[in-house]
Design a protein around this motif. Structure first.
Motif, PDB file in Angstrom:
ATOM      1  N   ARG B  23       0.813  -1.215   0.000  1.00 57.57           N
ATOM      2  CA  ARG B  23       0.000   0.000   0.000  1.00 57.57           C
ATOM      3  C   ARG B  23       0.853   1.274   0.000  1.00 57.57           C
ATOM      4  O   ARG B  23       0.535   2.236  -0.692  1.00 57.57           O
ATOM      5  CB  ARG B  23      -0.944  -0.037   1.201  1.00 57.57           C
ATOM      6  CG  ARG B  23      -2.160  -0.882   0.889  1.00 57.57           C
ATOM      7  CD  ARG B  23      -2.629  -1.743   2.023  1.00 57.57           C
ATOM      8  NE  ARG B  23      -3.718  -2.614   1.581  1.00 57.57           N
ATOM      9  CZ  ARG B  23      -3.528  -3.815   1.012  1.00 57.57           C
ATOM     10  NH1 ARG B  23      -2.307  -4.281   0.828  1.00 57.57           N
ATOM     11  NH2 ARG B  23      -4.552  -4.531   0.617  1.00 57.57           N
ATOM     12  N   ILE B  29       3.706   5.360  -6.049  1.00 57.93           N
ATOM     13  CA  ILE B  29       3.516   5.218  -7.499  1.00 57.93           C
ATOM     14  C   ILE B  29       2.420   6.169  -7.986  1.00 57.93           C
ATOM     15  O   ILE B  29       2.577   6.846  -9.009  1.00 57.93           O
ATOM     16  CB  ILE B  29       3.160   3.752  -7.845  1.00 57.93           C
ATOM     17  CG1 ILE B  29       4.348   2.829  -7.559  1.00 57.93           C
ATOM     18  CG2 ILE B  29       2.718   3.624  -9.298  1.00 57.93           C
ATOM     19  CD1 ILE B  29       3.980   1.361  -7.487  1.00 57.93           C
ATOM     20  N   THR B  30       1.326   6.241  -7.233  1.00 59.63           N
ATOM     21  CA  THR B  30       0.211   7.111  -7.620  1.00 59.63           C
ATOM     22  C   THR B  30       0.639   8.577  -7.621  1.00 59.63           C
ATOM     23  O   THR B  30       0.340   9.325  -8.566  1.00 59.63           O
ATOM     24  CB  THR B  30      -0.972   6.914  -6.656  1.00 59.63           C
ATOM     25  OG1 THR B  30      -1.329   5.527  -6.631  1.00 59.63           O
ATOM     26  CG2 THR B  30      -2.172   7.736  -7.085  1.00 59.63           C
ATOM     27  N   THR B  33       2.861   9.291 -10.551  1.00 62.46           N
ATOM     28  CA  THR B  33       2.058   9.285 -11.780  1.00 62.46           C
ATOM     29  C   THR B  33       1.358  10.628 -11.963  1.00 62.46           C
ATOM     30  O   THR B  33       1.351  11.199 -13.060  1.00 62.46           O
ATOM     31  CB  THR B  33       1.022   8.148 -11.733  1.00 62.46           C
ATOM     32  OG1 THR B  33       1.702   6.907 -11.540  1.00 62.46           O
ATOM     33  CG2 THR B  33       0.207   8.090 -13.013  1.00 62.46           C
ATOM     34  N   MET B  46       5.629  16.972 -25.133  1.00 61.89           N
ATOM     35  CA  MET B  46       7.021  16.663 -24.795  1.00 61.89           C
ATOM     36  C   MET B  46       7.875  16.666 -26.065  1.00 61.89           C
ATOM     37  O   MET B  46       7.486  16.071 -27.056  1.00 61.89           O
ATOM     38  CB  MET B  46       7.050  15.256 -24.200  1.00 61.89           C
ATOM     39  CG  MET B  46       7.738  15.043 -22.856  1.00 61.89           C
ATOM     40  SD  MET B  46       8.624  16.354 -22.070  1.00 61.89           S
ATOM     41  CE  MET B  46       7.783  16.420 -20.495  1.00 61.89           C
ATOM     42  N   PHE B  55      15.058  15.492 -17.064  1.00 63.94           N
ATOM     43  CA  PHE B  55      15.864  14.437 -16.443  1.00 63.94           C
ATOM     44  C   PHE B  55      17.242  14.934 -16.020  1.00 63.94           C
ATOM     45  O   PHE B  55      17.992  14.185 -15.392  1.00 63.94           O
ATOM     46  CB  PHE B  55      15.979  13.235 -17.388  1.00 63.94           C
ATOM     47  CG  PHE B  55      14.800  12.307 -17.304  1.00 63.94           C
ATOM     48  CD1 PHE B  55      14.772  11.274 -16.378  1.00 63.94           C
ATOM     49  CD2 PHE B  55      13.698  12.482 -18.127  1.00 63.94           C
ATOM     50  CE1 PHE B  55      13.683  10.428 -16.277  1.00 63.94           C
ATOM     51  CE2 PHE B  55      12.595  11.631 -18.039  1.00 63.94           C
ATOM     52  CZ  PHE B  55      12.592  10.612 -17.116  1.00 63.94           C
ATOM     53  N   PHE B  67      10.216   6.365  -7.475  1.00 67.66           N
ATOM     54  CA  PHE B  67       9.078   5.755  -8.165  1.00 67.66           C
ATOM     55  C   PHE B  67       9.428   4.344  -8.623  1.00 67.66           C
ATOM     56  O   PHE B  67       8.687   3.391  -8.382  1.00 67.66           O
ATOM     57  CB  PHE B  67       8.661   6.627  -9.351  1.00 67.66           C
ATOM     58  CG  PHE B  67       7.875   5.910 -10.405  1.00 67.66           C
ATOM     59  CD1 PHE B  67       6.541   5.587 -10.193  1.00 67.66           C
ATOM     60  CD2 PHE B  67       8.462   5.561 -11.613  1.00 67.66           C
ATOM     61  CE1 PHE B  67       5.812   4.922 -11.170  1.00 67.66           C
ATOM     62  CE2 PHE B  67       7.735   4.893 -12.590  1.00 67.66           C
ATOM     63  CZ  PHE B  67       6.409   4.574 -12.364  1.00 67.66           C
ATOM     64  N   MET B  68      10.590   4.206  -9.273  1.00 68.43           N
ATOM     65  CA  MET B  68      10.961   2.893  -9.809  1.00 68.43           C
ATOM     66  C   MET B  68      11.228   1.904  -8.680  1.00 68.43           C
ATOM     67  O   MET B  68      10.827   0.734  -8.771  1.00 68.43           O
ATOM     68  CB  MET B  68      12.177   3.032 -10.728  1.00 68.43           C
ATOM     69  CG  MET B  68      12.564   1.763 -11.462  1.00 68.43           C
ATOM     70  SD  MET B  68      11.228   0.960 -12.393  1.00 68.43           S
ATOM     71  CE  MET B  68      10.989   2.108 -13.736  1.00 68.43           C
ATOM     72  N   LEU B  71       7.925   0.890  -7.480  1.00 66.83           N
ATOM     73  CA  LEU B  71       7.272   0.057  -8.502  1.00 66.83           C
ATOM     74  C   LEU B  71       7.806  -1.376  -8.455  1.00 66.83           C
ATOM     75  O   LEU B  71       7.048  -2.345  -8.509  1.00 66.83           O
ATOM     76  CB  LEU B  71       7.515   0.667  -9.881  1.00 66.83           C
ATOM     77  CG  LEU B  71       6.711   0.128 -11.059  1.00 66.83           C
ATOM     78  CD1 LEU B  71       5.234   0.432 -10.879  1.00 66.83           C
ATOM     79  CD2 LEU B  71       7.209   0.740 -12.363  1.00 66.83           C
ATOM     80  N   LEU B  72       9.130  -1.512  -8.322  1.00 68.83           N
ATOM     81  CA  LEU B  72       9.745  -2.844  -8.336  1.00 68.83           C
ATOM     82  C   LEU B  72       9.412  -3.604  -7.052  1.00 68.83           C
ATOM     83  O   LEU B  72       9.147  -4.813  -7.094  1.00 68.83           O
ATOM     84  CB  LEU B  72      11.259  -2.718  -8.539  1.00 68.83           C
ATOM     85  CG  LEU B  72      11.657  -2.117  -9.889  1.00 68.83           C
ATOM     86  CD1 LEU B  72      13.162  -1.907  -9.966  1.00 68.83           C
ATOM     87  CD2 LEU B  72      11.190  -2.973 -11.055  1.00 68.83           C
ATOM     88  N   HIS B  74       6.711  -3.104  -5.264  1.00 65.65           N
ATOM     89  CA  HIS B  74       5.294  -3.410  -5.447  1.00 65.65           C
ATOM     90  C   HIS B  74       5.124  -4.645  -6.339  1.00 65.65           C
ATOM     91  O   HIS B  74       4.334  -5.546  -6.039  1.00 65.65           O
ATOM     92  CB  HIS B  74       4.626  -2.185  -6.080  1.00 65.65           C
ATOM     93  CG  HIS B  74       3.132  -2.223  -6.119  1.00 65.65           C
ATOM     94  ND1 HIS B  74       2.354  -1.708  -5.120  1.00 65.65           N
ATOM     95  CD2 HIS B  74       2.269  -2.698  -7.045  1.00 65.65           C
ATOM     96  CE1 HIS B  74       1.064  -1.868  -5.429  1.00 65.65           C
ATOM     97  NE2 HIS B  74       0.988  -2.473  -6.593  1.00 65.65           N
TER      98      HIS B  74
END
Lengths: 132, 119
Positions: B23, B29-30, B33, B46, B55, B67-68, B71-72, B74
């Motif tokens: 969670r 992540i949310t 996003t 872009m 970047f 984030f990554m 994500l990983l 998760h």
């Protein structure tokens, strides 16, 4: 339960055939949550990493990374992955609400399952319009 | 020995930690996003120059790294749950677990290389 005239128990199913059971909407939302998550793991993450690397490498790389946005196959793949991401995120937010005991009764849970499905399809439609 | 007790060689007490981390990472992540969508909408699209400048910002690199990583992590909890449900033989499941961990760690290395490796 201990009544004497109770009939003999009917035979219990020895296995559950998932395809002969009419699944309630929250069950469908749940299995799609899993399927979309698996798809994002198998295809989404490697493609995302490839995209970021390629797009940052050079102007030519940026153009190459954007190329899938122009072909039909690439657009369909992107649309499927975008839907998977949006759907997984919305279903996850619904899960967080359920964890907080928001909408945990049967009828609200059914309604929110429908909202997740419909909203994810609407957003996917917007993505599709933007792509084409 | 108590008859019928089927002990399995897996760790104890990981359930709550996995539940919570799934969670917390989902929220990270949310948020990223929404941040990313906001940035793209703010620029109204872009191109390479804007993308590259974005970047080049260390704050954005760190945000993207977080984030990554989320994500990983998760993905690990989710894929592990899937394997626990469908990959029943212990050996097969452990082998797949190891493959997934290896892939996810490699992805994190790839992300670091993309974010900080090319200057």
């Amino acid at each position: 339960m201990a009544t004497a005239d109770r009939p003999v128990a009917r035979p219990r199913p020895v296995y559950l055939d998932l395809f002969s059971i009419r699944q309630p909407l929250p069950a469908i939302v749940s299995i799609l949550h899993r399927i979309s998550g698996a798809l994002l793991f198998l295809a989404g993450i490697p493609l995302l990493l490839w995209f970021v690397q390629r797009s940052l490498a050079s102007p030519e790389g940026f153009a190459a990374a954007m190329a899938p946005f122009t072909g039909v196959v690439g657009k369909i793949a992107l649309l499927v992955l975008a839907w998977a991401y949006v759907y997984h995120l919305l279903a996850g937010l619904r899960h967080l609400a359920l964890d907080l005991h928001v909408g945990i009764r049967l009828q609200p849970a059914r309604s929110s399952a429908a909202v997740v499905l419909v909203l994810s399809i609407l957003i996917a439609l917007i993505v599709a319009v933007r792509l084409w | 020995m108590v008859a019928g007790v089927d002990k399995r060689p897996v760790g104890a007490h990981y359930g709550l930690r996995d539940w919570l981390s799934q969670r917390v990472t989902a929220i990270v992540i949310t948020l990223y996003t929404l941040l990313f969508l906001g940035i793209v909408l703010w620029y109204g699209g872009m191109d390479y120059a804007v993308w590259k400048a974005l970047f080049a910002s260390n704050a954005f690199r760190v945000a993207t790294f977080l984030f990554m990583a989320a994500l990983l992590w998760h993905a690990w909890v989710g894929v592990r749950n899937i394997l626990m449900d469908y990959a029943k033989p212990m050996g097969v499941r452990l082998a797949l677990d190891i493959v997934v961990i290896g892939v996810l760690v490699a992805y994190l290395g790839w992300m670091i290389q993309v974010l900080w490796g090319q200057g």
